[in-house]
Design an enzyme around this catalytic site. Structure first.
Site, PDB file in Angstrom:
ATOM      1  N   LYS A  12      17.414  -3.213  -0.807  1.00  0.00           N
ATOM      2  CA  LYS A  12      17.055  -1.803  -0.458  1.00  0.00           C
ATOM      3  C   LYS A  12      17.996  -1.806   0.974  1.00  0.00           C
ATOM      4  CE  LYS A  12      14.308   1.817  -1.329  1.00  0.00           C
ATOM      5  NZ  LYS A  12      13.963   2.158  -2.357  1.00  0.00           N
TER       6      LYS A  12
HETATM    7  P1  NAD Z   1      12.391  12.999  -0.756  1.00  0.00           P
HETATM    8  O1  NAD Z   1      12.947  12.768   0.732  1.00  0.00           O
HETATM    9  O2  NAD Z   1      12.838  13.739  -1.803  1.00  0.00           O
HETATM   10  O3  NAD Z   1      10.797  13.398  -0.554  1.00  0.00           O
HETATM   11  C1  NAD Z   1      10.067  12.855   0.425  1.00  0.00           C
HETATM   12  C2  NAD Z   1       8.853  14.133   0.356  1.00  0.00           C
HETATM   13  O4  NAD Z   1       7.863  13.321   1.172  1.00  0.00           O
HETATM   14  C3  NAD Z   1       9.139  15.230   1.074  1.00  0.00           C
HETATM   15  O5  NAD Z   1       8.573  16.397   0.521  1.00  0.00           O
HETATM   16  C4  NAD Z   1       8.554  15.063   2.403  1.00  0.00           C
HETATM   17  O6  NAD Z   1       8.336  16.317   3.297  1.00  0.00           O
HETATM   18  C5  NAD Z   1       7.370  14.404   2.246  1.00  0.00           C
HETATM   19  N1  NAD Z   1       6.974  13.559   3.344  1.00  0.00           N
HETATM   20  C6  NAD Z   1       7.538  12.788   4.185  1.00  0.00           C
HETATM   21  N2  NAD Z   1       6.768  12.245   5.026  1.00  0.00           N
HETATM   22  C7  NAD Z   1       5.461  12.292   4.790  1.00  0.00           C
HETATM   23  C8  NAD Z   1       4.142  12.266   5.191  1.00  0.00           C
HETATM   24  N3  NAD Z   1       3.891  11.417   6.410  1.00  0.00           N
HETATM   25  N4  NAD Z   1       3.147  12.710   4.653  1.00  0.00           N
HETATM   26  C9  NAD Z   1       3.259  13.422   3.285  1.00  0.00           C
HETATM   27  N5  NAD Z   1       4.575  13.804   2.882  1.00  0.00           N
HETATM   28  C10 NAD Z   1       5.461  13.293   3.859  1.00  0.00           C
HETATM   29  O7  NAD Z   1      12.199  11.708  -1.375  1.00  0.00           O
HETATM   30  P2  NAD Z   1      11.711  10.999  -2.904  1.00  0.00           P
HETATM   31  O8  NAD Z   1      13.233  10.524  -3.295  1.00  0.00           O
HETATM   32  O9  NAD Z   1      11.058  12.079  -3.614  1.00  0.00           O
HETATM   33  O10 NAD Z   1      10.979   9.577  -2.498  1.00  0.00           O
HETATM   34  C11 NAD Z   1       9.358   9.711  -2.397  1.00  0.00           C
HETATM   35  C12 NAD Z   1       8.924   8.399  -2.631  1.00  0.00           C
HETATM   36  O11 NAD Z   1       9.211   8.250  -3.922  1.00  0.00           O
HETATM   37  C13 NAD Z   1       9.531   7.328  -1.676  1.00  0.00           C
HETATM   38  O12 NAD Z   1       8.358   6.323  -1.556  1.00  0.00           O
HETATM   39  C14 NAD Z   1      10.591   6.675  -2.659  1.00  0.00           C
HETATM   40  O13 NAD Z   1      10.884   5.284  -2.244  1.00  0.00           O
HETATM   41  C15 NAD Z   1       9.977   6.705  -4.085  1.00  0.00           C
HETATM   42  N6  NAD Z   1      10.947   6.893  -5.063  1.00  0.00           N
HETATM   43  C16 NAD Z   1      11.926   7.260  -5.277  1.00  0.00           C
HETATM   44  C17 NAD Z   1      12.887   7.465  -6.256  1.00  0.00           C
HETATM   45  C18 NAD Z   1      13.896   8.511  -6.330  1.00  0.00           C
HETATM   46  O14 NAD Z   1      14.656   8.335  -7.381  1.00  0.00           O
HETATM   47  N7  NAD Z   1      13.956   9.419  -5.413  1.00  0.00           N
HETATM   48  C19 NAD Z   1      12.969   6.351  -7.314  1.00  0.00           C
HETATM   49  C20 NAD Z   1      11.665   5.627  -6.973  1.00  0.00           C
HETATM   50  C21 NAD Z   1      10.568   5.647  -5.790  1.00  0.00           C
END
Ligand code: NAD
Length: 415
Positions: free
Chosen positions: A105
């Site tokens: 990461k």
């Molecule tokens: P992203 O940046 O597209 O979205 C994150 C969302 O969370 C946004 O809507 C933001 O406004 C919201 N957010 C941020 N801080 C917040 C808070 N304190 N309370 C509530 N909402 C909040 O990111 P993403 O890629 O969708 O990732 C979200 C989660 O999924 C993370 O934990 C990431 O590690 C995990 N994840 C992502 C992927 C991927 O392919 N993008 C894969 C596996 C896991």
């Protein structure tokens, strides 16, 4: 007092599985620690002419089963311990779905929402240059995470390629499709979340159609998961983002929420909805709760008030070990992150395979292979949890840790 330090939590989860597996203590000692941790400083010229120095990390937890794999996060609260935890979770995730990768990461402490595109590009390129000795298609393959996207990956690919002197597609995944990205990657994590929820509903003998859903974190994962669940007939009754959220008992169309968010910058203020906070959504009376934002949302403090029957961890690390125990005892069907959101890394793996072969698949092929791998992993985890009478996170870890431990053991200890 329960710890909210993500690395402590990752260790606790690992120890629980290692104990159940009666894992050799020497192997456990190796697997508890990341293999490599790199801290870099990233000086860039800001738009106002001044130089600002950011701090960034790249951590490789394990490479026993193949190259390290994991996303890059841009967020003001990034810490080395968070990146270490996320790298370890990637190792178990890749092993849970049984793809030939280890875990890594990366992250930069920054506030990307208050940076221009030019500043973000310069920061990304300098960060890439600083971590360059670690990354490569056979070494360590980054991908998007919170507040990084396909454009960020294109800058990384270009910086890496410009440095080595030729175009290297396989150095990152989650790239734009025009640049060796794969069809279906953008939706992959949300699609995987939907597949695991579909399987959980089947296991519980409950229909997904008509089920009520609450999504915390309406970003890439949260929006796509909501859209796919909506397409399956589920009712999306509440969503939030970093500023707060909205609720409508009669249900909302995720496309409409997304359009509103694109227009206004937040899901808040949608017509025909009432406000709901990020804390309240976790305790909402609903069938399915999808935490899809950040770590430590469901804790010892609020776990007993979670009313959802299924908790599907779109985010990494949203539930603490103490909360895991409470949810398990209360009979909540928890789909652990290492399984629930593994669709992203699975399709990243397909992207990397296509890049290495220079032969690209159509979208149906990507989605069908994703469905096969995620549903197989779900079955293996769910069966093991039933057999061993453990919660599904411990079951997923047992499956994953065993695979990584066996690879480590058969490789032997160098020198
Ligand atoms: P992203 O940046 O597209 O979205 C994150 C969302 O969370 C946004 O809507 C933001 O406004 C919201 N957010 C941020 N801080 C917040 C808070 N304190 N309370 C509530 N909402 C909040 O990111 P993403 O890629 O969708 O990732 C979200 C989660 O999924 C993370 O934990 C990431 O590690 C995990 N994840 C992502 C992927 C991927 O392919 N993008 C894969 C596996 C896991």
């Amino acid at each position: 007092m329960e710890t909210l330090n993500p690395f402590q939590i990752a260790i606790e989860q690992f120890d629980r599985a290692a104990h159940r597996l009666k894992l050799d203590p020497d192997l456990a000692a190796i697997l508890r620690q990341p293999k490599r941790q790199l801290i870099v400083s990233i000086p860039i010229r800001m738009d106002d002419g001044k130089v600002k120095v950011f701090e960034g990390f790249r951590v490789q937890h394990n490479v026993a089963r193949g190259p390290a794999k994991g996303g890059i996060r841009y967020h003001p609260n990034v810490t080395l311990d968070e990146v270490k935890a996320l790298s370890m979770w990637m190792t178990w995730k890749c092993a849970t779905v049984n793809i030939p990768y280890g875990g890594a990461k990366g992250g930069i402490i920054c506030d990307p929402k208050h940076m221009s595109a030019g500043e973000r590009e310069r920061m990304t390129r300098r960060y890439t240059s600083e971590i360059l000795p670690l990354i490569g298609p056979e070494q360590d393959v980054p991908a998007p995470d919170v507040y990084t996207d396909a454009q960020t990956m294109a800058w990384i690919m270009d910086t890496y390629s410009s440095t080595i002197g030729y175009s290297c597609l396989g150095v990152v995944t989650g790239k734009p499709v025009e640049l060796g990205g794969t069809k279906g990657r953008h939706e992959a994590t949300g699609r995987g979340v939907m597949f695991t929820i579909e399987e959980a509903c089947k296991a519980m003998n409950k229909p997904l159609s008509g089920a009520t859903v609450a999504v915390q974190g309406f970003g890439n994962v949260g929006f796509i998961a909501a859209r796919m669940l909506f397409e399956k007939g589920a009712r999306i009754i509440a969503v939030t983002d970093s500023r707060g959220g909205v609720i409508s008992r009669s249900g909302m169309n995720p496309e409409g929420i997304d359009a509103h968010k694109t227009r206004t910058g937040s899901v808040m203020g949608m017509t025909n909805t009432a406000p709901i906070s990020n804390a309240e959504i976790l305790e909402l009376d609903c069938d399915i709760l999808v935490p899809a934002a950040l770590e430590n949302q469901i804790t010892a403090e609020n776990a007993s008030r979670v009313q959802a029957k299924i908790v599907a961890e779109g985010a990494n690390g949203p539930t603490t070990p103490a909360a895991d125990q409470i949810l398990f005892e209360r009979g909540v069907f928890l789909i652990p992150d290492v399984l629930c959101n593994a669709g992203g890394v699975t399709v990243s793996y397909f992207e990397w395979v296509q890049d290495l072969q220079g032969f690209f698949w159509d979208e149906d092929q990507v989605n069908n292979q994703l469905e096969r791998l995620i549903k197989r992993a779900f079955q293996e985890v769910n069966d093991l949890a039933g057999r061993e009478r453990v919660d599904r996170r411990t079951a997923a870890y047992m499956l994953a840790v065993k695979r990584v431990a066996e690879a480590t053991k058969v490789r032997g200890l160098f020198p």
